[in-house]
Design an enzyme around this catalytic site. Structure first.
Site, PDB file in Angstrom:
ATOM      1  N   CYS A 160       2.412  -1.737   3.482  1.00 61.09           N
ATOM      2  CA  CYS A 160       1.621  -0.679   2.856  1.00 61.09           C
ATOM      3  C   CYS A 160       0.282  -1.155   2.286  1.00 61.09           C
ATOM      4  CB  CYS A 160       2.470   0.010   1.791  1.00 61.09           C
ATOM      5  SG  CYS A 160       1.809   1.623   1.278  1.00 61.09           S
ATOM      6  N   LYS A 216       6.305  -7.894  -0.271  1.00 61.00           N
ATOM      7  CA  LYS A 216       4.983  -7.279  -0.416  1.00 61.00           C
ATOM      8  C   LYS A 216       4.087  -8.134  -1.306  1.00 61.00           C
ATOM      9  CE  LYS A 216       3.074  -2.640  -1.289  1.00 61.00           C
ATOM     10  NZ  LYS A 216       3.460  -1.257  -1.663  1.00 61.00           N
ATOM     11  N   GLU A 267       8.499   1.985   4.948  1.00 61.58           N
ATOM     12  CA  GLU A 267       8.650   1.393   3.618  1.00 61.58           C
ATOM     13  C   GLU A 267       9.672   2.179   2.804  1.00 61.58           C
ATOM     14  OE1 GLU A 267       5.803  -0.080  -0.081  1.00 61.58           O
ATOM     15  OE2 GLU A 267       5.146   1.612   1.147  1.00 61.58           O
TER      16      GLU A 267
END
EC number: 3.5.-.-
Length: 328
Positions: free
Chosen positions: A204, A163, A92
């Site tokens: 994440c 995301k 990331e």
């Protein structure tokens, strides 16, 4: 590949049937079936081999210089491909500091220099590439996303994952971080067929939401990849736990690929990039330093796990159901 052997088997079967009517030719019949059996065994071995491929997760040291960050990523992609990796993932925010105050400064459009460099690397090495994530700015809206671009072995962008769940946390006396101060959440799923299998990509904080992993599995993904940057509070507590949990819950492979820890950075990444199999066993991991982890992804073992503990056939669809509101 199989057609010639199948036709051979049919012809030999017809020939052997006639031979059975003549006792003197039993030995010839046995030899014929032995030959076909050996050929079919080779086919099965080849099919099994096709279900195994090498994955590499690159734990990169990321700093303030975007150009150097990207060059470092390309160098490690080339190295991983040279070592036989067919699917590679970056971490990331590999081309920028992980900070809400810098996302806008480092943001690029989808036709920016970073995406071009990753595309060239994927094409040159003929690998599938999960391009970690970068701050992406949408040309039309000006909104900024934490985006992972996914490339096929021709260098084409086949999917981009923005995301979905933004990292907004406040752990008293330990850490406060709010991506929503700068970023906009994505609203689409990211499942890609790489030939060996389908992979599901998320970023994440997305790993904390088991529903997403379950939906990806329902869409056919057998390998979930999470470029991520857990910190020094959440990393030791939850990093490995969440990966093994998602793997066991869904009987899939899971990889979480972190940046290396940069002592000079305001945000300290935990590191410890890890690959887990469908049984929850750790296949590869590392410490906080820059490195590449490798593992063979053997889909045969996934099938064995699902046969041993058949949770998919035992789900109670008469009592509960998981479905997506928005289709991929």
């Amino acid at each position: 590949m199989y057609r010639g052997l199948i036709n051979s088997f049919k012809n030999t079967s017809k020939f052997s049937t006639s031979l059975f009517n003549n006792n003197n030719n039993c030995s010839t019949t046995t030899k014929s079936f032995t030959h076909i059996s050996q050929q079919l065994r080779k086919v099965h071995l080849m099919a099994d081999k096709e279900k195994v491929f090498k994955f590499a997760g690159i734990q990169l040291l990321c700093g303030d210089n975007k150009e150097e960050n990207v060059q470092n990523a390309i160098k490690h992609i080339d190295e991983a491909a040279k070592n036989g990796a067919k699917l590679i993932s970056l971490p990331e925010c590999f081309n920028s500091p992980y900070s809400t105050s810098t996302f806008e400064k480092y943001s690029e459009t989808e036709d920016g220099e970073t995406v071009k460099k990753l595309s060239e690397a994927a094409k040159r090495n003929q690998i599938f590439l999960v391009g970690g994530s970068i701050p992406e700015i949408d040309k039309a809206t000006g909104k900024i996303y934490n985006t992972c671009f996914i490339f096929n072995d021709k260098g084409e962008v086949v999917k981009k994952h923005r995301k979905i769940h933004l990292f907004d946390i406040d752990v008293p006396n330990k850490i406060r971080f709010k991506e929503s101060e700068t970023l906009t959440p994505g609203d689409s799923f990211s499942v890609v067929d790489i030939g060996y299998c389908k992979i599901g990509v998320a970023i994440c904080y997305d790993i904390r939401f088991p529903e997403l992993a379950m939906l990806y599995s329902k869409m056919g993904a057998k390998f979930l990849i999470y470029p991520g940057a857990f910190n020094m509070v959440t990393g030791p507590a939850h990093w490995e736990l969440l990966q093994r949990g998602r793997a066991v819950d869904n009987q899939v492979f899971v990889a979480a690929i972190s940046p290396a820890r940069n002592p000079s950075s305001t945000y300290q990444a935990w590191g410890h990039s890890t690959i887990v199999n469908s049984w929850g066993t750790i296949l590869a991991t590392t410490d906080e330093h820059q490195s590449i982890i490798y593992s063979d992804i053997d889909l045969n073992t996934l099938n064995e796990t699902r046969s041993s503990i058949p949770i998919y056939s035992q789900k109670r669809d008469d009592l509960y159901k998981l479905d997506s509101i928005k289709k991929q």
